[in-house]
Scaffold this active site. Structure first.
Site, mmCIF file in Angstrom:
data_model
loop_
_atom_site.group_PDB
_atom_site.id
_atom_site.type_symbol
_atom_site.label_atom_id
_atom_site.label_comp_id
_atom_site.label_asym_id
_atom_site.label_seq_id
_atom_site.Cartn_x
_atom_site.Cartn_y
_atom_site.Cartn_z
ATOM 1 N N HIS A 1 31.511 19.015 76.054
ATOM 2 C CA HIS A 1 32.079 18.603 74.455
ATOM 3 C C HIS A 1 33.725 18.264 74.509
ATOM 4 O O HIS A 1 34.396 17.556 73.685
ATOM 5 C CB HIS A 1 31.643 20.243 73.850
ATOM 6 C CG HIS A 1 32.761 20.921 73.682
ATOM 7 N ND1 HIS A 1 32.754 21.902 74.552
ATOM 8 C CD2 HIS A 1 34.576 21.111 72.622
ATOM 9 C CE1 HIS A 1 34.157 22.726 74.389
ATOM 10 N NE2 HIS A 1 34.647 22.153 72.558
ATOM 11 N N HIS B 1 38.463 16.316 72.563
ATOM 12 C CA HIS B 1 37.670 17.421 72.112
ATOM 13 C C HIS B 1 36.275 15.482 71.215
ATOM 14 O O HIS B 1 36.466 16.132 69.858
ATOM 15 C CB HIS B 1 37.963 18.362 71.095
ATOM 16 C CG HIS B 1 37.550 19.153 71.058
ATOM 17 N ND1 HIS B 1 36.552 18.981 69.848
ATOM 18 C CD2 HIS B 1 37.195 20.300 71.341
ATOM 19 C CE1 HIS B 1 35.964 21.355 69.839
ATOM 20 N NE2 HIS B 1 37.000 21.899 70.457
#
Length: 162
Positions: free
Chosen positions: A68, A83
């Protein structure tokens, strides 16, 4: 006259957009760690596509096992954190595919991670993706270059001396 006692300023790369989407201010990110710039300063993008590209040339310093998020260090020493989404660590890698590994040398525009936008929308807090510089010095700040909508490789922001 000769400036022998002045500290030499490093020129910093322009951070390009790693995604296509809409720019939002960090303060609007639905996570206080990002909104309050605890991790670093930068901007966020609400993506309209599902591939994350490198915004800079550098080295993959960290690729989270859950895919992620990825950390890149530029040759100038900037540490860039990408992110994907908010609370996506809780998805435990579901909906993410990586194209790079830790230690890889990459160019601006290298495909990093593909993600399932629909899955993230349904199973995480948000798809909003912060793009941060995590090691700004006190004398540096972010200067936004782009407008509200960006495409991959659009000039996004730069680090300037204050």
């Amino acid at each position: 006259m000769f400036n022998i006692f002045k500290k030499e300023k490093k020129s910093m790369p322009i951070i390009k957009s790693p995604l296509t989407g809409r720019i939002i201010d960090l303060e609007e990110v639905p996570d206080q760690v990002f909104a309050n710039r605890v991790v670093g300063d930068g901007i966020a993008i609400e993506p309209t596509d599902n591939i994350l590209y490198s915004p800079v040339e550098g080295e993959i310093k960290q690729l989270f096992p859950t895919m992620h998020a990825v950390g890149i260090e530029t040759k100038e020493g900037l540490e860039v954190l990408l992110h994907i989404g908010i609370n996506t660590v809780e998805l435990d890698g579901e909906g993410f595919s990586k194209f790079v590994s830790q230690g890889d040398q990459i160019k601006e525009g290298t495909k990093l991670i593909e993600f399932d936008l629909d899955y993230i929308e349904k199973n995480a807090t948000s798809t909003v993706t912060p793009i941060l510089i995590t090691n700004l010095e006190d004398s540096q700040e972010i200067e936004l270059i782009a407008d509200s909508e960006v495409e991959v490789s659009t000039e996004l922001f730069k680090v300037i001396e204050t």
